[in-house]
Design a protein around this motif. Structure first.
Motif, short mmCIF file in Angstrom:
data_model
loop_
_atom_site.label_atom_id
_atom_site.label_comp_id
_atom_site.label_asym_id
_atom_site.label_seq_id
_atom_site.Cartn_x
_atom_site.Cartn_y
_atom_site.Cartn_z
N ASN A 115 0.79 -1.22 0.00
CA ASN A 115 0.00 0.00 0.00
C ASN A 115 0.82 1.28 0.00
OD1 ASN A 115 -2.71 -1.16 0.10
ND2 ASN A 115 -2.00 -2.01 2.03
N SER A 116 2.13 1.20 0.23
CA SER A 116 2.99 2.37 0.14
C SER A 116 4.40 1.95 -0.25
CB SER A 116 2.99 3.20 1.43
OG SER A 116 3.30 2.45 2.57
N VAL A 117 5.13 2.89 -0.86
CA VAL A 117 6.47 2.63 -1.38
C VAL A 117 7.42 3.70 -0.85
CG1 VAL A 117 7.90 2.55 -3.48
CG2 VAL A 117 5.60 1.57 -3.49
N GLN A 118 8.55 3.25 -0.29
CA GLN A 118 9.54 4.17 0.26
C GLN A 118 10.89 3.96 -0.43
OE1 GLN A 118 10.41 3.47 4.38
NE2 GLN A 118 10.89 5.61 4.75
N PHE A 119 11.47 5.04 -0.92
CA PHE A 119 12.79 4.99 -1.53
C PHE A 119 13.85 5.11 -0.44
CE2 PHE A 119 10.36 5.53 -5.21
CZ PHE A 119 11.12 5.53 -6.35
N ASP A 120 14.79 4.19 -0.39
CA ASP A 120 15.97 4.22 0.49
C ASP A 120 15.68 4.15 1.99
OD1 ASP A 120 17.93 4.16 -1.53
OD2 ASP A 120 17.58 6.29 -1.91
N GLY A 121 14.59 3.63 2.39
CA GLY A 121 14.36 3.27 3.78
C GLY A 121 14.20 4.41 4.76
N PRO A 122 14.23 4.09 6.02
CA PRO A 122 14.92 3.00 6.67
C PRO A 122 14.18 1.67 6.72
CG PRO A 122 13.92 4.38 8.34
CD PRO A 122 13.62 4.99 7.00
N GLY A 123 12.98 1.60 6.21
CA GLY A 123 12.26 0.33 6.27
C GLY A 123 11.65 0.12 7.63
N GLY A 124 11.07 -1.04 7.81
CA GLY A 124 10.41 -1.37 9.06
C GLY A 124 10.51 -2.85 9.33
N PRO A 125 9.63 -3.36 10.18
CA PRO A 125 9.66 -4.79 10.46
C PRO A 125 9.44 -5.61 9.19
CG PRO A 125 7.77 -3.74 11.52
CD PRO A 125 8.54 -2.67 10.84
N SER A 126 10.18 -6.67 9.06
CA SER A 126 10.09 -7.51 7.86
C SER A 126 8.76 -8.24 7.81
CB SER A 126 11.23 -8.52 7.86
OG SER A 126 11.06 -9.45 6.80
N CYS A 127 8.23 -8.37 6.61
CA CYS A 127 7.03 -9.19 6.40
C CYS A 127 7.39 -10.67 6.45
CB CYS A 127 6.37 -8.85 5.07
SG CYS A 127 5.64 -7.20 4.99
N GLY A 128 8.67 -10.99 6.46
CA GLY A 128 9.12 -12.37 6.51
C GLY A 128 9.21 -12.98 5.12
N THR A 129 9.67 -14.19 5.08
CA THR A 129 9.77 -14.93 3.83
C THR A 129 8.49 -15.74 3.67
OG1 THR A 129 12.16 -15.07 4.07
CG2 THR A 129 11.12 -16.59 2.52
N PRO A 130 7.76 -15.54 2.58
CA PRO A 130 6.53 -16.30 2.41
C PRO A 130 6.82 -17.79 2.27
CG PRO A 130 6.90 -14.84 0.53
CD PRO A 130 8.04 -14.66 1.48
N PRO A 131 5.85 -18.64 2.63
CA PRO A 131 6.04 -20.08 2.48
C PRO A 131 6.45 -20.43 1.05
CG PRO A 131 3.96 -19.61 3.58
CD PRO A 131 4.53 -18.31 3.12
N GLY A 132 7.48 -21.21 0.92
CA GLY A 132 7.96 -21.59 -0.41
C GLY A 132 8.82 -20.53 -1.05
N GLY A 133 9.06 -19.42 -0.37
CA GLY A 133 9.82 -18.33 -0.96
C GLY A 133 11.30 -18.36 -0.62
N ASP A 134 11.75 -19.40 0.08
CA ASP A 134 13.15 -19.43 0.50
C ASP A 134 14.03 -20.22 -0.45
OD1 ASP A 134 12.71 -21.93 3.14
OD2 ASP A 134 12.07 -21.88 1.07
N GLY A 135 13.54 -20.64 -1.57
CA GLY A 135 14.36 -21.44 -2.44
C GLY A 135 14.18 -21.09 -3.83
#
Length: 135
Positions: A115-135
């Motif tokens: 819902n929003s886009v930030q250029f160059d952070g600092p970012g926030g808490p990670s949404c994590g790696t979705p299931p099946g997204g680690d390979g």
């Protein structure tokens, strides 16, 4: 005679204009629609569907018609892009790097999610790696 000559010249010009092949420029499609120096989001997979091209942080993608609609992206900037799950840089974030790795489809869990886009952070808490997204 003069009128006849004028009509003949006008007719010849019209025929020449129709007979000359037009130079049809190839319209960009898919990811290639994204201008250099922009971060682009697409409503379809593989750079298809509606597209927005951003050059600065955007706190509400709804203002551009892309709130919770993006399925793919391409980062053609030198910035690291932080994608936020909520408006106004709230919720969790994922990162789209600049360069060749910054282009592709979102993992299924992240499609129609940001819902929003930030250029160059600092970012926030990670949404994590979705299931099946680690390979």
């Amino acid at each position: 005679m003069r009128n006849t000559l004028h009509v003949l010249l006008a007719s010849a010009a019209a025929v020449a204009a129709v007979a000359l092949p037009g130079s049809a420029a190839h319209a960009a499609d898919g990811y290639d629609r994204c201008p250099d120096g922009s971060y682009c989001m697409f409503s379809g997979l593989d750079g298809t569907g509606d597209m927005i091209a951003l050059t600065s942080s955007t706190p509400d993608l709804g203002a551009l018609g892309m709130n919770s609609r993006a399925k793919s992206d391409w980062n053609r900037t030198s910035s690291t892009i932080y994608l936020w799950s909520g408006n106004d840089y709230t919720g969790c974030t994922t990162v789209t790097s600049a360069g060749p790795t910054g282009k592709g489809n979102f993992f299924p869990d992240y499609r129609d999610f940001f819902n929003s886009v930030q250029f160059d952070g600092p970012g926030g808490p990670s949404c994590g790696t979705p299931p099946g997204g680690d390979g």
